[in-house]
Each structure stands twice: as C-alpha cells, then as structure tokens.
Design a protein around this motif. Structure first.
Motif, PDB file in Angstrom:
ATOM      1  N   LEU A 430       0.830  -1.213   0.000  1.00  0.00           N
ATOM      2  CA  LEU A 430       0.000   0.000   0.000  1.00  0.00           C
ATOM      3  C   LEU A 430       0.863   1.260   0.000  1.00  0.00           C
ATOM      4  N   LEU A 431       1.910   1.262   0.805  1.00  0.00           N
ATOM      5  CA  LEU A 431       2.807   2.420   0.836  1.00  0.00           C
ATOM      6  C   LEU A 431       3.513   2.606  -0.502  1.00  0.00           C
ATOM      7  N   SER A 432       3.936   1.508  -1.106  1.00  0.00           N
ATOM      8  CA  SER A 432       4.605   1.601  -2.412  1.00  0.00           C
ATOM      9  C   SER A 432       3.666   2.191  -3.458  1.00  0.00           C
ATOM     10  N   ASP A 433       2.402   1.754  -3.456  1.00  0.00           N
ATOM     11  CA  ASP A 433       1.444   2.251  -4.447  1.00  0.00           C
ATOM     12  C   ASP A 433       1.066   3.704  -4.189  1.00  0.00           C
ATOM     13  N   GLY A 434       0.927   4.062  -2.903  1.00  0.00           N
ATOM     14  CA  GLY A 434       0.453   5.407  -2.595  1.00  0.00           C
ATOM     15  C   GLY A 434       1.530   6.472  -2.543  1.00  0.00           C
ATOM     16  N   PHE A 435       2.731   6.115  -2.116  1.00  0.00           N
ATOM     17  CA  PHE A 435       3.776   7.119  -1.898  1.00  0.00           C
ATOM     18  C   PHE A 435       5.054   6.848  -2.685  1.00  0.00           C
ATOM     19  N   THR A 462      23.534  22.224   3.607  1.00  0.00           N
ATOM     20  CA  THR A 462      23.800  20.802   3.328  1.00  0.00           C
ATOM     21  C   THR A 462      22.552  20.113   2.808  1.00  0.00           C
ATOM     22  N   VAL A 463      21.391  20.407   3.408  1.00  0.00           N
ATOM     23  CA  VAL A 463      20.135  19.798   2.969  1.00  0.00           C
ATOM     24  C   VAL A 463      19.818  20.206   1.532  1.00  0.00           C
ATOM     25  N   ARG A 464      20.039  21.483   1.179  1.00  0.00           N
ATOM     26  CA  ARG A 464      19.765  21.934  -0.195  1.00  0.00           C
ATOM     27  C   ARG A 464      20.645  21.193  -1.197  1.00  0.00           C
ATOM     28  N   GLU A 465      21.888  21.011  -0.854  1.00  0.00           N
ATOM     29  CA  GLU A 465      22.803  20.312  -1.771  1.00  0.00           C
ATOM     30  C   GLU A 465      22.412  18.834  -1.911  1.00  0.00           C
ATOM     31  N   LEU A 466      22.040  18.217  -0.808  1.00  0.00           N
ATOM     32  CA  LEU A 466      21.644  16.813  -0.882  1.00  0.00           C
ATOM     33  C   LEU A 466      20.363  16.642  -1.693  1.00  0.00           C
ATOM     34  N   SER A 467      19.473  17.632  -1.653  1.00  0.00           N
ATOM     35  CA  SER A 467      18.201  17.535  -2.372  1.00  0.00           C
ATOM     36  C   SER A 467      18.398  17.474  -3.878  1.00  0.00           C
ATOM     37  N   ILE A 472      16.276  10.827  -5.251  1.00  0.00           N
ATOM     38  CA  ILE A 472      15.600  11.263  -4.027  1.00  0.00           C
ATOM     39  C   ILE A 472      14.169  11.664  -4.341  1.00  0.00           C
ATOM     40  N   ALA A 473      13.217  11.091  -3.586  1.00  0.00           N
ATOM     41  CA  ALA A 473      11.809  11.441  -3.761  1.00  0.00           C
ATOM     42  C   ALA A 473      11.405  12.606  -2.872  1.00  0.00           C
ATOM     43  N   GLY A 474      12.085  12.778  -1.751  1.00  0.00           N
ATOM     44  CA  GLY A 474      11.750  13.874  -0.849  1.00  0.00           C
ATOM     45  C   GLY A 474      12.732  13.975   0.304  1.00  0.00           C
ATOM     46  N   VAL A 475      12.853  15.185   0.856  1.00  0.00           N
ATOM     47  CA  VAL A 475      13.732  15.439   1.997  1.00  0.00           C
ATOM     48  C   VAL A 475      12.940  16.231   3.028  1.00  0.00           C
ATOM     49  N   MET A 488      18.327  16.006  12.643  1.00  0.00           N
ATOM     50  CA  MET A 488      17.897  14.785  11.972  1.00  0.00           C
ATOM     51  C   MET A 488      17.137  15.176  10.713  1.00  0.00           C
ATOM     52  N   VAL A 489      17.496  14.557   9.600  1.00  0.00           N
ATOM     53  CA  VAL A 489      16.845  14.821   8.320  1.00  0.00           C
ATOM     54  C   VAL A 489      16.474  13.480   7.691  1.00  0.00           C
ATOM     55  N   THR A 490      15.221  13.340   7.288  1.00  0.00           N
ATOM     56  CA  THR A 490      14.771  12.109   6.651  1.00  0.00           C
ATOM     57  C   THR A 490      14.805  12.275   5.141  1.00  0.00           C
ATOM     58  N   VAL A 491      15.496  11.353   4.480  1.00  0.00           N
ATOM     59  CA  VAL A 491      15.596  11.350   3.019  1.00  0.00           C
ATOM     60  C   VAL A 491      14.841  10.130   2.500  1.00  0.00           C
ATOM     61  N   VAL A 492      13.888  10.375   1.604  1.00  0.00           N
ATOM     62  CA  VAL A 492      13.093   9.282   1.035  1.00  0.00           C
ATOM     63  C   VAL A 492      13.590   8.985  -0.374  1.00  0.00           C
ATOM     64  N   PRO A 493      14.109   7.785  -0.615  1.00  0.00           N
ATOM     65  CA  PRO A 493      14.552   7.428  -1.973  1.00  0.00           C
ATOM     66  C   PRO A 493      13.344   7.219  -2.890  1.00  0.00           C
ATOM     67  N   ASP A 494      13.605   7.209  -4.196  1.00  0.00           N
ATOM     68  CA  ASP A 494      12.516   6.904  -5.127  1.00  0.00           C
ATOM     69  C   ASP A 494      12.559   5.449  -5.586  1.00  0.00           C
TER      70      ASP A 494
END
Length: 765
Positions: A430-435, A462-467, A472-475, A488-494
């Motif tokens: 469900l998470l894969s399909d929705g997000f 640093t966050v801007r450069e990583l984005s 990356i799907a989201g930061v 703490m920064v959460t990075v969501v892969p695609d």
C-alpha cells in the motif's frame, strides 16, 4: 588419540548406568534453567565500525529519549474505491486511531498524525500513522502489540483497508512441522541403513538429548548473553544434523567390529577409538568454522556461531560417551532380527563337530564369492575405470549450477520479502502504491554541526545540496536537538529499500556530505534500517576473504595432521569451494530469480540475505569436512594397513559409502525441514545448507574425491619428510589398537553374537 578414545569408550560401556544418568542429569539441569530463566531482552544488532552505527550512537547522545533505534510501526489506511482519506468520516476514523495509539501503551514515545505530518498520498486515497516506541521490537510487551493490532481491527470496521507494517509486529520465527518431517525421514533412513529399530533409534535419541541440552542452555543464557531467537534455531538445525551423523558413524563401526567377532566391550572401544577419532576431527572443523565467524565483528553473528559450536561440541561428547554406554544396554538388539537368527544358526552348526564345522566353513567361503558386491564398491570401481570422465562431469555440472552466483545481489530481508498474506506485506505494498517504494525504507540522516559557526545555516545548506542528488523522492525539514548543534533529516529514496539504486544513493549522500564538510563543518552520517543493511552487506563482503583464509587454513592444517598428506587436504578444500559456490548459485536462482520459487514457498524474490555467503562458507565447510574425514579416514586406514593406494579407495567406499550416503540424506532432510519456516532468513538458510550438503556429499565426496585419488594414486598420501617429523601423530587409523590387550578377535561374552549381517564385511591386510 585412538588409544585414549578406545579406553574412554570401554569405560563408558562398563559404567553405562553412571554415564547415562550423568547425561540425563545434564538434560534436566539445562531444561530447568531454560524453564526458570527470564525471557530474553532485546537482541542487540550493533555493527561496530560502520557509519550507520556511529549515527545511531550520535543520535542517542544528542537526542536523549528519542530512541533512534526503537521499534516503529506504520498503520496504513486506504480509502474505499471512489472515496478519499480526507473525507470527513474517513478522516475521523484515522484521528480516532491516532488517539487510541497514543493511549494504548506506555511504551509508545510518539504518534504522528498523517494530516499534520504530511503523510497523505497525492491522490488522497492513502495515509499512514507513524508510531515510534521507546524500546526495540523484541522488548515490546504483548499488551503493546495487542493494542496496535486492536487499533487496526477497529479501524477496518469503517470499511477502509487498514494494514500494519514496521518491526513492531516482529515475532519469533516459526518453523512449522517441517523439522518434524526431517526427523521422521532421518528415522526411516536409519532403519533402512541398519535394519534394526534399536540401532536406528540410538542416533535419534542421542541427537535429541544433545540438542535438548544445547538449546536449553542457549535459552537459559539468552537474557544474560543477549541471544536472539534465530540463535537457538540455528543451533537446533546444526545440532540435529551433526548429532545424528556422529552417532551414526560410531554405531556403524561398532556393528562392523562385532561382525569381525569381537566382544561387545572391545567392539565399543574400537568403534570409539577409530570412528570416534574421525568424529573428533570432524567436529573440530565444524567448530572452527562456526567460531571463526567472530572475525566478521558482528556481535549477533558471533553469538550465533559460538552457540552453534557449543551444540556441536556436545554432539561430539555424546558420540564418545553416551553412545557406547547405550550400546551396552542394547545387547544383541543392535543388529537386526535376521542377523541374530543367522548368527544363532551359525553357532548351532559350529557345535555339531569338526565335520559340521568344515561344512559350515565351506559354506561361508562360498557366500562372499557368490554375493553381489555392495553398491559402494561397484561405484568406486566404476570411477576407477573412468576417473577423468567422472571428474570432468562433476566439475562442469557444478560449474553450470554455480553460474547464477555471478548475479548475486545482497541485502537484508524487509517487509517486502514477507508472505503476501501478512499485514506487514500488505502495508508495504500500500505504501509503495500510494507514496512510492522508497517510503518503505527512508534514510535517517544525522547532521553533526557542532564544529560549525552557524549550525542552522550550515545544515540548511547541506540539505539543499543533498536535495539535488538523483534518486531522491523527498527530503524532510531538519529537526534540531535542544542544543541546536545536531539535526535529523529524513531522506526518502525513489526506489525500494533493497534495490541497487537505493544503495547508490546512500553512497552518494555520504560522498556529498564529505565534500561539503570542509566548507560547512557538518558531518553527515546516514543510518536507518536501509543504511544499516547496506553497511552490514559491505562489512560481510570485506570479511569474506579473511574469513575464508582463516577457516580453510586452520582446517587444512587439521586435515594434514589427520591424513598425513598435503594433497588430500588441498583437494578437500578445493572441492568444498566448488560445492559452496554451486549452492550459492542455486540460492540465487530460487530466491533472487524466482526459479521454482513456488515449490519452496518463496512468494517474493529479492536480494540474497547478506549473511548468506559468509554463513554458508562457515557452516558448509565444517559439514563438508565431516564427509571428507569419515570417508577418507577409512581409505587412509586401509592404506596404512598395507593396501595399495587404488585398492584403499575401494575399501574406503566399501565400508563408508553406505553410511556417508545415509548421513547426507539425514542432514539434507533435517535442513530441508526448515524451508517451511515463516522467517525468510531461516527458510533461505535451510535451503542453502540442504543443497550445499547434496552437492558436497554426492558430487564432490562421492564422485570427485575417488576420481582425484585414483588419478593421484600413491602421490595422494605424499608428505615431505621434514613435515612428517613436525606434524604430531594422532593415529586416527587405530594402528596402536592392534597392540592392546584383547585386540585379537574374541567371541562375544555378553550372550549376544558378535556377528552381524553388515552388508560390507571388514577386510584388512
């Protein structure tokens, strides 16, 4: 060694009552300890020296009470078709679930509302509640898990699809009835091999006693030594296999000694002195391989190896002491009813006088010549006639099976590898399909800006450069600690957690952070379960060659002492490498490519467990050397007693092929029983070990070994003189037993005939 073990075997035989009572007492003590021990605490999965572990340690220090490594859960909601999760009725149900989760347990540290935490999909149909706990998944109470599951069940009454993912629902893996079937198969094989229920029951009984002591001890120490549930499963798996095999070899040799006409006590001593010597060295190779897992420096893997090695050590002691003691109680029933009847008829004929004795002797002489040669002898002679063809067929066949190993991908199992009917797997989908697939494995990035003049600005830069990185799907926005020097920064892969794209992204984040550090003063550390899995895989890969060198090197020296040869241990090591690579190829084909996946219950293909290569090297090497020691020691014994090198190969197969075949079938059956486990790691280990034993026993040891030894002829037993003087003499062949009192063949004094109907009569020169 043979002399010492022979005396130990005779002592256990004479004092059998005391010996049996001691083992029963040990089993009772271990069982009582397991029953009264406190439940195991959290299983520590620390990986010293990895960046992911450093990040966890940093977050625990800078964010006290945040429980970065605590259990997590995601309650995923999917609206009915045609509705949105934001519709008033559905939104109210989700908010009620948030309230219920917050009050459901005092182990909950944080619950994030999906509407305020931006956890609603773009199409508005899916949302998830994030739940963080103060303790790890193994420390969660049953009440906490029940509250989580009850919340999901109540939310389903609204008509929405509600599934729960995360490690909060992780439970002790179950193996089902598979291992019971394995033991049943072992019992059938033993009955067919021995033709006696008593002889078949002894290996099973003693193996169960040994495993009972080992697993009970592990359970009793689980809380103190932080042992996970998988540790006891591994110990049971290996303990059953080697326990049955070691007992099988001693009992088989005992029956062979009885067949030569020796008294039962003398036969027990000789069985322990010869087959027992092989058991000691075979057990040592397994113990070396298991304890050697410590070089990987992963505490969990080290504990698993040491615990399993302890169970193997118990199996060796059982074979050397408990088996001869029980043989004393077995009496004539250790051989089959048919064999006992033949022995009584032979004794009756012998009492009729000289003329009858001569007639009987003539009949006995006619029997062997008329009897068909055993299958092991016929196979050995076939290989002797065509050694090159057999060698090429075996090597090429295993080489073809090993080809899939070139596409090996490593990772650790996540919810995506669970059966499709589990709520964890449904939540994952469900998470894969929705997000997007990356939401199932977000990367937790710890940014240490303590050395920066302006921590907030440095972290934002640093966050801007990583984005800007690909993949990356989201930061998320940085969350600072009270001191304001760490974020703490959460990075969501695609991409999904176990993909190579996610692995590349982790490396890119780390490299980019290192490049920015001189300008910003921010140390970027990536952690989370996905990054931890990647670091574990890398650590295991880096340790594989040193581990191979250590284990194979030590075992090579050990086998050189046993066989008094250089080429035989070298051949044994090369054969093992061939079988283990072929087994890895089979694992890749089934679990990564999905070939025959339905047959083995593989519902989701994916990377091979990162521990698998090094684990298979350790366990399979030890088990493979079992067959090498048991089979080739009989060849060495025949050669040392005067047979030619080529004829010694045939003699070794005549005595050992049937027993080694039975041992391999038993071990395969025991390992195959764990393929039915609900845990993907246990399932993969069971399959990998079963096919590895099949390849090693039936292709390498039964085909390649005789082919190579026939080609080498006398050169197989070559040992430089200077090395012969340096190496200790352990007398595995039992040469010194010939000089002991009572070495001559004696009639059975115990009222039971010493002659059995073994298919392979013992012959020596």
């Amino acid at each position: 060694m043979a002399t010492f073990l022979s005396r130990l075997g005779r002592l256990a035989f004479r004092r059998r009552g005391i010996v049996v009572l001691l083992w029963v007492a040990l089993l009772a003590i271990a069982g009582a300890g397991a029953a009264t021990a406190p439940p195991a605490a959290a299983t520590s999965f620390s990986i010293p020296g990895t960046e992911a572990q450093k990040a966890f340690d940093l977050l625990d220090q800078r964010f006290p009470g945040a429980n970065a490594d605590g259990a997590t859960a995601r309650v995923v909601f999917d609206a009915p078709k045609g509705e949105k999760i934001t519709d008033p009725a559905n939104k109210a149900e989700v908010e009620d679930a948030v309230t219920a989760l917050k009050s459901g347990s005092d182990q909950v540290s944080r619950v994030i509302d999906p509407f305020s935490g931006k956890a609603v999909s773009k199409d508005g149909e899916t949302a998830y509640i994030s739940v963080n706990y103060k303790v790890s998944s193994m420390e969660l109470s049953d009440d906490t898990r029940d509250a989580l599951e009850k919340t999901g069940e109540q939310a389903r009454d609204s008509g929405m699809t509600v599934e729960i993912g995360g490690d909060a629902l992780s439970t002790i893996p179950t193996t089902g009835a598979g291992e019971v079937i394995g033991v049943v198969v072992a019992a059938v094989v033993l009955v067919v091999t021995f033709g006696s229920l008593v002889a078949a029951g002894l290996p099973l009984l003693t193996a169960l006693i040994g495993v009972g002591i080992g697993v009970s001890t592990i359970t009793a120490l689980a809380s103190v030594m932080d042992l996970g549930s998988t540790t006891s499963i591994l110990a049971m798996m290996i303990g059953l296999a080697v326990g049955i095999d070691y007992a099988l070899f001693v009992v088989s040799r005992y029956r062979a000694e009885l067949h030569e006409g020796r008294a039962r006590e003398e036969a027990a001593g000789r069985a322990v002195g010869t087959a027992g010597s092989a058991v000691v060295f075979a057990g040592l190779t397994v113990i070396i391989a298991l304890v050697g897992l410590a070089v990987v420096n992963i505490p969990m893997l080290t504990k698993m190896g040491v615990a399993a090695a302890g169970t193997v050590a118990i199996a060796v002691l059982v074979a050397l002491t408990l088996i001869p003691a029980l043989l004393g109680f077995a009496g004539s029933r250790i051989v089959g009813r048919k064999a006992r009847k033949q022995a009584r008829e032979a004794d009756a004929q012998g009492a009729q006088g000289a003329q009858g004795a001569q007639a009987t002797g003539a009949g006995k002489k006619a029997g062997p010549s008329a009897a068909r040669e055993p299958a092991g002898t016929r196979w050995a002679r076939f290989v002797q006639r065509r050694p090159v063809a057999v060698l090429l067929a075996g090597v090429v066949g295993l080489g073809v099976i090993a080809l899939p190993a070139t596409s090996l991908e490593l990772g650790l199992p996540d919810d995506g590898s669970k059966p499709t009917n589990t709520t964890q797997r449904k939540a994952y989908d469900l998470l894969s399909d929705g997000f997007g697939p990356g939401f199932n494995g977000p990367l937790m990035t710890a940014m240490d800006a303590k050395g920066s003049d302006d921590p907030k600005a440095a972290v934002d830069h640093t966050v801007r450069e990583l984005s800007r990185l690909d993949g990356i799907a989201g930061v998320s926005k940085p969350q600072f600690n009270k001191a304001g020097d760490t974020a703490m920064v959460t990075v969501v892969p695609d991409s999904h957690p176990s993909s190579t794209q996610t692995q590349d992204l982790v490396h890119d984040i780390r490299e980019t952070g290192a490049e920015l550090n001189p300008k910003t003063g921010v140390d970027v550390l990536v952690t989370g379960s996905t990054a931890m899995n990647i670091d574990v895989s890398q650590k295991l890969n880096d340790a594989l060659l040193p581990y191979l060198a250590l284990v194979v090197g030590l075992a090579f020296l050990l086998l050189m002492v046993v066989f008094r040869s250089v080429l035989v241990p070298l051949k044994a090591a090369l054969g093992f490498l061939l079988s283990v690579v072929a087994a890895l190829g089979a694992v890749v084909a089934v679990f990564q490519w999905g070939w025959l996946g339905g047959l083995f219950g593989v519902e989701q293909t994916g990377p091979v467990m990162s521990m698998m290569p090094i684990f298979m090297v350790g366990v399979v090497f030890g088990l493979a050397m079992d067959y090498e020691v048991f089979l080739v020691t009989r060849m060495r014994e025949a050669y040392a007693h005067g047979e030619s090198a080529r004829e010694a190969v045939v003699t070794g197969f005549r005595h050992g092929a049937r027993v080694v075949t039975a041992a391999a079938v038993i071990m395969i059956a025991v390992f195959s029983g764990f393929i039915g486990s609900s845990d993907s790691m246990v399932k993969m280990i069971g399959f990998g070990l079963a096919v590895a034993v099949f390849f090693d026993a039936f292709v390498v040891r039964m085909a390649l070994v005789p082919a190579v030894l026939n080609l080498l002829d006398r050169r197989a037993w070559w040992l430089p003189r200077w090395l012969a003087r340096v190496l200790p003499t352990v007398d595995v062949e039992g040469e010194k037993l010939r000089d002991e009192p009572g070495a001559a063949a004696l009639p059975d004094q115990g009222g039971a005939s010493g002659r059995s109907a073994e298919a392979e009569p013992a012959t020596r020169r």
